[in-house]
Design a protein around this motif. Sequence first.
Motif, PDB file in Angstrom:
ATOM      1  N   TRP A 149       0.625  -0.820   0.554  1.00 38.15           N
ATOM      2  CA  TRP A 149       0.541   0.083   0.014  1.00 38.15           C
ATOM      3  C   TRP A 149       1.110   1.324   0.478  1.00 38.15           C
ATOM      4  CZ3 TRP A 149      -5.076  -0.002  -0.270  1.00 38.15           C
ATOM      5  CH2 TRP A 149      -6.294  -2.006   0.415  1.00 38.15           C
ATOM      6  N   VAL A 150       0.297   2.570  -0.565  1.00 39.67           N
ATOM      7  CA  VAL A 150       1.366   4.136  -0.811  1.00 39.67           C
ATOM      8  C   VAL A 150       0.672   4.125   0.986  1.00 39.67           C
ATOM      9  CG1 VAL A 150       0.883   5.621  -1.858  1.00 39.67           C
ATOM     10  CG2 VAL A 150       0.689   4.599  -3.068  1.00 39.67           C
ATOM     11  N   VAL A 151       2.606   4.241   1.055  1.00 34.21           N
ATOM     12  CA  VAL A 151       2.101   5.484   2.240  1.00 34.21           C
ATOM     13  C   VAL A 151       3.040   7.031   2.004  1.00 34.21           C
ATOM     14  CG1 VAL A 151       3.441   5.757   4.819  1.00 34.21           C
ATOM     15  CG2 VAL A 151       2.677   3.682   3.629  1.00 34.21           C
ATOM     16  N   ALA A 152       1.692   7.954   2.648  1.00 33.03           N
ATOM     17  CA  ALA A 152       2.106   9.491   2.016  1.00 33.03           C
ATOM     18  C   ALA A 152       3.980   9.845   2.570  1.00 33.03           C
ATOM     19  CB  ALA A 152       1.009   9.763   2.495  1.00 33.03           C
ATOM     20  N   ARG A 153       4.810  10.686   2.170  1.00 36.71           N
ATOM     21  CA  ARG A 153       5.195  11.531   2.714  1.00 36.71           C
ATOM     22  C   ARG A 153       5.441  11.548   4.095  1.00 36.71           C
ATOM     23  NH1 ARG A 153       6.214  11.945  -2.216  1.00 36.71           N
ATOM     24  NH2 ARG A 153       8.008  12.115  -3.782  1.00 36.71           N
ATOM     25  N   ALA A 154       3.660  12.788   4.397  1.00 40.84           N
ATOM     26  CA  ALA A 154       3.947  13.311   5.637  1.00 40.84           C
ATOM     27  C   ALA A 154       3.342  12.553   7.105  1.00 40.84           C
ATOM     28  CB  ALA A 154       2.219  14.201   5.407  1.00 40.84           C
ATOM     29  N   ASP A 155       3.091  10.693   6.101  1.00 38.35           N
ATOM     30  CA  ASP A 155       3.373   9.930   7.038  1.00 38.35           C
ATOM     31  C   ASP A 155       4.731   9.090   7.416  1.00 38.35           C
ATOM     32  OD1 ASP A 155       0.784   9.988   7.168  1.00 38.35           O
ATOM     33  OD2 ASP A 155      -0.074   8.250   6.385  1.00 38.35           O
ATOM     34  N   LEU A 156       5.521   9.121   6.688  1.00 41.79           N
ATOM     35  CA  LEU A 156       7.387   8.798   6.689  1.00 41.79           C
ATOM     36  C   LEU A 156       7.604   9.625   7.123  1.00 41.79           C
ATOM     37  CD1 LEU A 156       6.672   7.508   2.866  1.00 41.79           C
ATOM     38  CD2 LEU A 156       6.918   6.405   5.431  1.00 41.79           C
TER      39      LEU A 156
END
Length: 391
Positions: free
Chosen positions: A328-335
């Motif tokens: 699944w794609v993890v957003a940059r903000a979450d990373l």
Amino acid sequence: MSQDQDQDEQQRPAGPGPLAGFTVGVTAARRADELGALLQRRGASVVHAPALRIVPLSDDGELLAATKEIIGRAPDTVVATTAIGFRGWVEAADGWGLGEALLGRLRGVEVLARGPKVKGAVRAAGLTEEWSPSSESLAEVLDRLLEQGVDGRRVAVQLHGEPLPGFVEALRAGGAEVVPVPVYRWLPPEDPGPLDRLLDAAVFGGLDALTFTSAPAAASLLSRAEERGLLTGLLAALAHDVLPACVGPVTAVPLQAHGVDTVQPERFRLGPLVQLLCQELPGRARTLPVAGHRVQIRGQAVLVDGDLRPVPPAGMALLRALARRPGWVVARADLLRALPGAGRDEHAVETAMARLRTALGAPKLVQTVVKRGYRLALDPASDAKYGEGDG
């Protein structure tokens, strides 16, 4: 070379060891070098901080007083609990000029030895044990004494660094006169710095396992954590991220009193303790089929098709965030939130991601999804993408 070390040399596998990529904390004061060497031969990184120090035997006035009391009036039974303690008692008595008098008194006494090592120390002193349990359990020694009856009997108990209140109290409740023999005592380390650093590593994500070889060491670590306001964090870490491994059930008691579930080997020795870690830690690691490769996420490193790839802490943080929802794609903000101390600049994610890909040696493991974020390139046949977990 000890038997544990010799067996370890014979069984050592080729390639990355079973503990490669994991960091293990060692709290032992005695035999710490031996335990550390066994772990390192299996590939582990070791952080050592003695949780205790031992009061030198010859400086301990309580031991001298107990020795004189026994020489003056013989007990009916002596319970020898540890080999190092019994040897130390005899050596300390020799240093005070009381060695022959002590051994002469003990030759006419029933001696119970807790296990084979203690039995060896008793025989090396020229004495013969009356009995020794195959289980190496003090509980079995206590059961034997109580079954035979201790009312009116005088029992000397060689302590092993802690008072053994349950053991002593049970004998006294049965009518025995108990003479405690405090052969050595544990005290907190003079310099708490290394122990504090070990605590920080356990609480803040720098350890994968924490080993304990004595109950006093476990109690000391918990006490220091409480003094520093870290007890809640330590208990949470031991419940989830850091595997607490004890050499035996007696060692585990202080941890279990705080609700911590521990793992213990069937045989209470350093070698089996290390072998247990070799099974448990890889078994807890997340393994995923990614971009045609087999990727196992370990504590501080990654195995890619069996090759060990050390990864910087920031890269590990990103990889764990991606592995929580593989594919699944993890957003940059979450990373960015997963990065330790990264602030608000999403450029930090790009920098850490570039270093992660370089460290992994297979750039296609992590895919960039334009304007959205990043994803692990999970193989299409895998159903792991629907699982949760943080490896």
